[in-house]
Design a protein around this motif. Structure first.
Motif, PDB file in Angstrom:
ATOM      1  N   LYS A  75      -9.150 -11.149  -0.661  1.00 52.53           N
ATOM      2  CA  LYS A  75      -8.296 -10.333  -1.524  1.00 52.53           C
ATOM      3  C   LYS A  75      -6.872 -10.891  -1.581  1.00 52.53           C
ATOM      4  O   LYS A  75      -6.263 -10.977  -2.653  1.00 52.53           O
ATOM      5  CB  LYS A  75      -8.262  -8.890  -1.022  1.00 52.53           C
ATOM      6  CG  LYS A  75      -7.477  -7.931  -1.925  1.00 52.53           C
ATOM      7  CD  LYS A  75      -7.579  -6.516  -1.416  1.00 52.53           C
ATOM      8  CE  LYS A  75      -6.859  -5.557  -2.355  1.00 52.53           C
ATOM      9  NZ  LYS A  75      -5.459  -5.884  -2.545  1.00 52.53           N
ATOM     10  N   GLU A  76      -6.354 -11.281  -0.391  1.00 53.16           N
ATOM     11  CA  GLU A  76      -5.006 -11.853  -0.345  1.00 53.16           C
ATOM     12  C   GLU A  76      -4.936 -13.146  -1.146  1.00 53.16           C
ATOM     13  O   GLU A  76      -3.954 -13.410  -1.845  1.00 53.16           O
ATOM     14  CB  GLU A  76      -4.603 -12.114   1.113  1.00 53.16           C
ATOM     15  CG  GLU A  76      -4.329 -10.830   1.905  1.00 53.16           C
ATOM     16  CD  GLU A  76      -4.005 -11.119   3.363  1.00 53.16           C
ATOM     17  OE1 GLU A  76      -4.172 -12.284   3.778  1.00 53.16           O
ATOM     18  OE2 GLU A  76      -3.594 -10.192   4.078  1.00 53.16           O
ATOM     19  N   LYS A  77      -5.997 -13.966  -1.061  1.00 54.00           N
ATOM     20  CA  LYS A  77      -6.041 -15.227  -1.807  1.00 54.00           C
ATOM     21  C   LYS A  77      -6.084 -14.954  -3.317  1.00 54.00           C
ATOM     22  O   LYS A  77      -5.397 -15.615  -4.109  1.00 54.00           O
ATOM     23  CB  LYS A  77      -7.254 -16.052  -1.400  1.00 54.00           C
ATOM     24  CG  LYS A  77      -7.304 -17.447  -2.029  1.00 54.00           C
ATOM     25  CD  LYS A  77      -8.472 -18.237  -1.485  1.00 54.00           C
ATOM     26  CE  LYS A  77      -8.474 -19.654  -2.079  1.00 54.00           C
ATOM     27  NZ  LYS A  77      -8.568 -19.686  -3.524  1.00 54.00           N
ATOM     28  N   LYS A  78      -6.897 -13.977  -3.712  1.00 57.32           N
ATOM     29  CA  LYS A  78      -6.976 -13.627  -5.135  1.00 57.32           C
ATOM     30  C   LYS A  78      -5.637 -13.114  -5.652  1.00 57.32           C
ATOM     31  O   LYS A  78      -5.215 -13.462  -6.755  1.00 57.32           O
ATOM     32  CB  LYS A  78      -8.068 -12.584  -5.360  1.00 57.32           C
ATOM     33  CG  LYS A  78      -9.480 -13.132  -5.259  1.00 57.32           C
ATOM     34  CD  LYS A  78     -10.514 -12.047  -5.521  1.00 57.32           C
ATOM     35  CE  LYS A  78     -11.923 -12.601  -5.426  1.00 57.32           C
ATOM     36  NZ  LYS A  78     -12.944 -11.538  -5.628  1.00 57.32           N
ATOM     37  N   ASP A  79      -4.983 -12.288  -4.849  1.00 55.68           N
ATOM     38  CA  ASP A  79      -3.668 -11.770  -5.250  1.00 55.68           C
ATOM     39  C   ASP A  79      -2.658 -12.902  -5.383  1.00 55.68           C
ATOM     40  O   ASP A  79      -1.863 -12.952  -6.332  1.00 55.68           O
ATOM     41  CB  ASP A  79      -3.165 -10.745  -4.222  1.00 55.68           C
ATOM     42  CG  ASP A  79      -3.979  -9.452  -4.243  1.00 55.68           C
ATOM     43  OD1 ASP A  79      -4.677  -9.230  -5.252  1.00 55.68           O
ATOM     44  OD2 ASP A  79      -3.924  -8.693  -3.251  1.00 55.68           O
ATOM     45  N   LYS A  80      -2.721 -13.855  -4.444  1.00 52.93           N
ATOM     46  CA  LYS A  80      -1.804 -14.998  -4.482  1.00 52.93           C
ATOM     47  C   LYS A  80      -2.079 -15.868  -5.708  1.00 52.93           C
ATOM     48  O   LYS A  80      -1.157 -16.285  -6.422  1.00 52.93           O
ATOM     49  CB  LYS A  80      -1.962 -15.831  -3.211  1.00 52.93           C
ATOM     50  CG  LYS A  80      -0.998 -16.995  -3.134  1.00 52.93           C
ATOM     51  CD  LYS A  80      -1.199 -17.775  -1.842  1.00 52.93           C
ATOM     52  CE  LYS A  80      -0.265 -18.978  -1.793  1.00 52.93           C
ATOM     53  NZ  LYS A  80      -0.473 -19.782  -0.572  1.00 52.93           N
TER      54      LYS A  80
END
Length: 427
Positions: A75-80
């Motif tokens: 999720k953090e990677k997608k948000d980034k």
């Protein structure tokens, strides 16, 4: 009585034993964690039944924890990635907006320049010459509608005549009856560093103001400009010294095609350069044009839709050509001198002075889809492909603009279609 008590004790013992068995089976192999609490872990086989791992977590809990961590990282990677994508799109939008504004500004400047050039080229038709002043300064009355209507303009003392007799050292008077409403001094010869120039071997300055070289080939013919109502072809002469991979080339002739007409200006082949003789030939529809050796000499013809004016701008080898509403050209014929030959190592033959044309064009009515080696640089969306930051930025396009001959309007990207000559009626 004693027997009865014995039976009761046995029954109680059996009941206690049965209770222990039931409790043990209900535990199902659950162990004790040492603190009096039932261990939640499960053994992998019979030997492990009832034993815990000492921390209250089994393999399934670990898998769940790992999965949660992975989901969080994803999720953090997608948000980034999303933020980076949004930033990139925003930067692209800013860049495109900037390019669009620059393009609009450039197009506006181009149209204003074309408008000024067109007005200037037609200024001669909007004034009437008056008697010179006692000082010899020529003067004219403007007749075109506008701010300069019926005003009298006198040539400056620095350039009292429109066509001076010593053009090499003296500027000519230019009477401008447009909104500028002024008479100014200008050189009447090509400016090889100005917009639309074609000089040297051969070096261009495009409509965008950028300088570039176009080598072409010895004996080749190329479309310099090709538009809906105008095409200008150039014939290249050249030489290739031993050890070189390409030709040295110069423009030896121009053919201006419009409607069904052909105006050809040619630098003659001469063995030795002679400053006292003309080294050019001009033909209009195959008719030889003769200009007396006088800087005041002028030749005019009306083609029906357009006026063609050819005038000398020096005693010899320098002319101005106007095809009204289409193009104005300042043309000079010059040779390759001995010093120039030595410096550039052209290795020219001794029996050829390599007379060629230096030309500056002013285009008066180009479309936004104009083609040609020089013509395409006047397009509003043009971006130069020549390498910048080098001494000799070279422009390609030989395959796109090569024509079968000097007189052919055909090339891969040529746009001009000559009009058919009207047939004369038989009587």
């Amino acid at each position: 009585m004693e027997h009865r008590k014995s039976y009761v004790l046995v029954a109680l013992f059996a009941l206690l034993l049965l209770t222990d068995i039931v409790i043990a089976e209900s535990d199902g192999g659950k162990g004790n964690n040492g603190n009096g609490q039932v261990d939640k872990g499960k053994g992998g086989d019979d030997d492990d039944k009832g034993k815990g791992n000492g921390n209250g977590y089994g393999p399934k809990d670990k898998e769940k924890k790992d999965k949660d961590k992975k989901d969080k990282d994803d999720k953090e990677k997608k948000d980034k990635d999303k933020k980076e994508k949004e930033k990139k799109e925003k930067d692209e939008k800013v860049k495109k907006d900037k390019e669009r504004k620059e393009k609009e500004k450039k197009e506006k400047e181009r149209k204003e320049k074309e408008k000024r050039d067109k007005e200037q080229s037609e200024a001669a038709a909007r004034y009437r010459m008056l008697s010179p002043l006692p000082t010899g300064q020529e003067q004219a009355m403007c007749q075109g509608q506008g701010a300069c209507y019926y005003k009298t303009l006198a040539c400056p003392a620095e350039c009292p005549k429109r066509k001076p007799t010593k053009n090499k050292n003296t500027k000519g008077c230019f009477i401008d009856c447009t909104s500028k409403c002024e008479a100014t001094c200008k050189w009447r010869k090509p400016n090889c560093n100005g917009y639309g120039s074609l000089c040297y071997d051969p070096r261009f300055v495009g409509g965008d103001g950028r300088m570039f070289y176009f080598h072409g080939s010895k004996g080749g013919n190329f479309a310099i400009v090709s538009d809906n109502n105008l095409q200008i072809n150039a014939h290249f002469i050249g030489t290739r010294p031993v050890g070189r991979t390409r030709d040295f080339t110069w423009v030896q002739a121009l053919n201006v095609m419009f409607e069904s007409h052909k105006l050809v200006i040619t630098a003659n082949k001469v063995t030795q350069w002679d400053e006292t003789s003309d080294a050019f030939t001009i033909r209009f529809n195959e008719e030889l044009i003769t200009l007396p050796e006088d800087e005041q000499s002028e030749w005019k013809v009306n083609s029906g839709q357009r006026e063609i004016v050819i005038e000398r701008t020096d005693e010899r080898n320098s002319v101005r050509v106007l095809v009204s509403g289409l193009v104005q050209m300042d043309i000079k014929v010059r040779p390759i001198g001995k010093e120039e030959d030595r410096v550039h190592n052209y290795q020219l033959p001794k029996d050829d002075a390599f007379a060629h044309l230096e030309t500056q064009f002013k285009f008066l009515d180009l479309s936004e889809l104009v083609e040609g080696v020089l013509g395409k640089t006047y397009r509003p969306d043009y971006v130069s492909t020549a390498k910048t930051g080098v001494p000799m930025p070279v422009m390609g396009g030989e395959d796109k603009y090569q024509t079968p001959s000097l007189f052919s309007p055909t090339c891969r990207l040529c746009r001009f279609k000559p009009q058919e000559k009207p047939l004369s009626a038989d009587i």
